[in-house]
Design a protein around this motif. Structure first.
Motif, PDB file in Angstrom:
ATOM      1  N   GLY A 135      -7.445   7.062 -16.233  1.00 24.21           N
ATOM      2  CA  GLY A 135      -6.333   6.226 -16.664  1.00 24.21           C
ATOM      3  C   GLY A 135      -6.260   4.916 -15.904  1.00 24.21           C
ATOM      4  N   VAL A 136      -6.417   4.990 -14.580  1.00 18.24           N
ATOM      5  CA  VAL A 136      -6.341   3.788 -13.748  1.00 18.24           C
ATOM      6  C   VAL A 136      -7.541   2.883 -14.000  1.00 18.24           C
ATOM      7  N   SER A 137      -8.664   3.466 -14.406  1.00 19.63           N
ATOM      8  CA  SER A 137      -9.861   2.673 -14.705  1.00 19.63           C
ATOM      9  C   SER A 137      -9.760   1.935 -16.034  1.00 19.63           C
ATOM     10  N   GLY A 138      -8.737   2.256 -16.826  1.00 20.00           N
ATOM     11  CA  GLY A 138      -8.541   1.564 -18.093  1.00 20.00           C
ATOM     12  C   GLY A 138      -9.071   2.293 -19.304  1.00 20.00           C
ATOM     13  N   ILE A 139      -9.413   3.568 -19.135  1.00 20.27           N
ATOM     14  CA  ILE A 139      -9.952   4.334 -20.269  1.00 20.27           C
ATOM     15  C   ILE A 139      -8.861   4.638 -21.290  1.00 20.27           C
ATOM     16  N   GLY A 140      -7.595   4.454 -20.882  1.00 17.12           N
ATOM     17  CA  GLY A 140      -6.489   4.692 -21.803  1.00 17.12           C
ATOM     18  C   GLY A 140      -6.606   3.890 -23.082  1.00 17.12           C
ATOM     19  N   SER A 141      -7.127   2.665 -22.979  1.00 19.59           N
ATOM     20  CA  SER A 141      -7.279   1.836 -24.181  1.00 19.59           C
ATOM     21  C   SER A 141      -8.297   2.440 -25.134  1.00 19.59           C
ATOM     22  N   VAL A 142      -9.328   3.090 -24.581  1.00 17.63           N
ATOM     23  CA  VAL A 142     -10.339   3.755 -25.409  1.00 17.63           C
ATOM     24  C   VAL A 142      -9.713   4.947 -26.127  1.00 17.63           C
ATOM     25  N   VAL A 143      -8.865   5.702 -25.393  1.00 17.29           N
ATOM     26  CA  VAL A 143      -8.189   6.864 -25.982  1.00 17.29           C
ATOM     27  C   VAL A 143      -7.280   6.417 -27.123  1.00 17.29           C
ATOM     28  N   GLU A 144      -6.587   5.292 -26.934  1.00 18.98           N
ATOM     29  CA  GLU A 144      -5.698   4.777 -27.980  1.00 18.98           C
ATOM     30  C   GLU A 144      -6.482   4.402 -29.232  1.00 18.98           C
ATOM     31  N   GLU A 145      -7.670   3.825 -29.048  1.00 21.61           N
ATOM     32  CA  GLU A 145      -8.494   3.406 -30.188  1.00 21.61           C
ATOM     33  C   GLU A 145      -9.061   4.608 -30.941  1.00 21.61           C
ATOM     34  N   MET A 176       0.824  -1.197   0.000  1.00 20.02           N
ATOM     35  CA  MET A 176       0.000   0.000   0.000  1.00 20.02           C
ATOM     36  C   MET A 176       0.872   1.266   0.000  1.00 20.02           C
ATOM     37  N   LEU A 177       1.769   1.363   0.988  1.00 20.81           N
ATOM     38  CA  LEU A 177       2.633   2.539   1.091  1.00 20.81           C
ATOM     39  C   LEU A 177       3.578   2.625  -0.101  1.00 20.81           C
ATOM     40  N   HIS A 178       4.074   1.480  -0.543  1.00 25.90           N
ATOM     41  CA  HIS A 178       4.970   1.439  -1.700  1.00 25.90           C
ATOM     42  C   HIS A 178       4.253   1.968  -2.953  1.00 25.90           C
ATOM     43  N   SER A 179       3.019   1.514  -3.178  1.00 25.05           N
ATOM     44  CA  SER A 179       2.257   1.932  -4.359  1.00 25.05           C
ATOM     45  C   SER A 179       1.941   3.426  -4.310  1.00 25.05           C
ATOM     46  N   ALA A 180       1.534   3.911  -3.118  1.00 20.94           N
ATOM     47  CA  ALA A 180       1.208   5.333  -2.969  1.00 20.94           C
ATOM     48  C   ALA A 180       2.451   6.195  -3.186  1.00 20.94           C
ATOM     49  N   SER A 181       3.598   5.747  -2.643  1.00 23.27           N
ATOM     50  CA  SER A 181       4.846   6.502  -2.828  1.00 23.27           C
ATOM     51  C   SER A 181       5.264   6.520  -4.293  1.00 23.27           C
ATOM     52  N   ALA A 182       5.112   5.378  -4.950  1.00 27.66           N
ATOM     53  CA  ALA A 182       5.445   5.308  -6.377  1.00 27.66           C
ATOM     54  C   ALA A 182       4.555   6.248  -7.180  1.00 27.66           C
ATOM     55  N   GLY A 183       3.271   6.305  -6.838  1.00 27.65           N
ATOM     56  CA  GLY A 183       2.348   7.213  -7.512  1.00 27.65           C
ATOM     57  C   GLY A 183       2.712   8.659  -7.279  1.00 27.65           C
ATOM     58  N   LEU A 184       3.104   8.990  -6.041  1.00 28.32           N
ATOM     59  CA  LEU A 184       3.485  10.361  -5.705  1.00 28.32           C
ATOM     60  C   LEU A 184       4.713  10.798  -6.509  1.00 28.32           C
ATOM     61  N   VAL A 185       5.737   9.945  -6.527  1.00 30.02           N
ATOM     62  CA  VAL A 185       6.973  10.278  -7.247  1.00 30.02           C
ATOM     63  C   VAL A 185       6.729  10.365  -8.754  1.00 30.02           C
ATOM     64  N   THR A 186       5.981   9.399  -9.297  1.00 28.50           N
ATOM     65  CA  THR A 186       5.683   9.410 -10.735  1.00 28.50           C
ATOM     66  C   THR A 186       4.865  10.640 -11.104  1.00 28.50           C
ATOM     67  N   GLY A 187       3.865  10.954 -10.283  1.00 25.39           N
ATOM     68  CA  GLY A 187       3.022  12.127 -10.536  1.00 25.39           C
ATOM     69  C   GLY A 187       3.828  13.411 -10.535  1.00 25.39           C
ATOM     70  N   LEU A 188       4.710  13.567  -9.546  1.00 24.37           N
ATOM     71  CA  LEU A 188       5.545  14.768  -9.476  1.00 24.37           C
ATOM     72  C   LEU A 188       6.505  14.852 -10.666  1.00 24.37           C
ATOM     73  N   GLU A 200       0.988  -2.084 -10.897  1.00 22.19           N
ATOM     74  CA  GLU A 200       0.929  -2.169  -9.436  1.00 22.19           C
ATOM     75  C   GLU A 200      -0.079  -3.210  -8.956  1.00 22.19           C
ATOM     76  N   GLY A 201      -0.872  -3.752  -9.894  1.00 21.69           N
ATOM     77  CA  GLY A 201      -1.847  -4.792  -9.534  1.00 21.69           C
ATOM     78  C   GLY A 201      -2.897  -4.278  -8.572  1.00 21.69           C
ATOM     79  N   ASP A 202      -3.030  -4.966  -7.427  1.00 24.02           N
ATOM     80  CA  ASP A 202      -4.043  -4.576  -6.428  1.00 24.02           C
ATOM     81  C   ASP A 202      -3.761  -3.215  -5.810  1.00 24.02           C
ATOM     82  N   GLY A 203      -2.525  -2.749  -5.930  1.00 27.18           N
ATOM     83  CA  GLY A 203      -2.177  -1.451  -5.349  1.00 27.18           C
ATOM     84  C   GLY A 203      -2.378  -0.287  -6.295  1.00 27.18           C
ATOM     85  N   ARG A 204      -3.055  -0.542  -7.443  1.00 31.39           N
ATOM     86  CA  ARG A 204      -3.161   0.518  -8.450  1.00 31.39           C
ATOM     87  C   ARG A 204      -3.924   1.742  -7.949  1.00 31.39           C
TER      88      ARG A 204
END
Length: 199
Positions: A54-64, A1-13, A139-143
């Motif tokens: 993006g996390v919900s998977g709408i990215g595939s719709v945008v690609e299409e 949980m903390l690992h996924s949130a930290s990864a999201g924070l760093v990637t977002g920044l 991130e699987g379940d931690g997405r």
């Protein structure tokens, strides 16, 4: 949980801290202290919506639907060109900080500009929806914790940029400083527009 949130924070920044059209506008609004809260809210909430998409998977719709990105790209080119030219015109008649505050746009116009700079930028869809979405999937379940971290990065960044820019007020107390800022903003907008136009 903390690992996924930290990864999201760093990637977002990492994705959001860059000189771009949206950041330049938030900085300018923060310096003149006009409608900072609404502008920051528009930018942060827009990012949150895009991150969730993006996390919900709408990215595939945008690609299409690549034609949607084409339309957004050319609308963005037109808007950024107009905004860049306006900034360069302002630089020809530099203002003091007090004059810049007096000549600030209305709330409706400021919010409209923030919306346009956010939603007419195809890089927002590529970076926030597609890239963040695909990284979150890994991130699987931690997405969703990853999404929460990325969302926190967006809120923190826009809040710091908008409300923290007042500490640079002394630096922008002269017309010459405003001329430099408007030239930098204008050239940034035109450079982004050109990059979008050239693909």
């Amino acid at each position: 949980m903390l690992h996924s949130a930290s990864a999201g924070l760093v990637t977002g920044l990492t994705l959001i801290i860059a000189i771009g059209a949206q950041n330049a506008f938030v900085l300018r609004q923060g310096l003149v202290r006009q409608y900072v809260g609404p502008v920051v809210a528009v930018c942060a909430l827009s990012d949150l919506v895009l991150i969730v998409a993006g996390v919900s998977g709408i990215g595939s719709v945008v690609e299409e639907a690549s034609w949607v990105l084409d339309v957004v790209t050319w609308l963005g080119v037109a808007f950024l060109t107009w905004y860049g030219v306006r900034s360069l015109q302002r630089a020809r008649r530099p203002q003091s900080l007090a004059a810049a505050r007096a000549g600030a746009p209305s709330l409706r116009r400021a919010v409209g500009t923030a919306v346009a700079l956010t939603w007419l930028n195809p890089h927002v869809y590529l970076d926030t929806v597609l890239l963040l979405g695909s990284i979150a999937t890994a991130e699987g379940d931690g997405r969703w914790w990853f999404a929460a971290g990325a969302g926190a990065a967006s809120v923190l960044w826009f809040t710091a940029l908008g409300f923290g820019s007042r500490f640079a007020e002394r630096l922008f107390s002269t017309p010459r400083a405003w001329r430099v800022l408007d030239v930098v903003i204008g050239l940034t907008m035109l450079a982004i527009a050109l990059r979008l136009a050239l693909g």
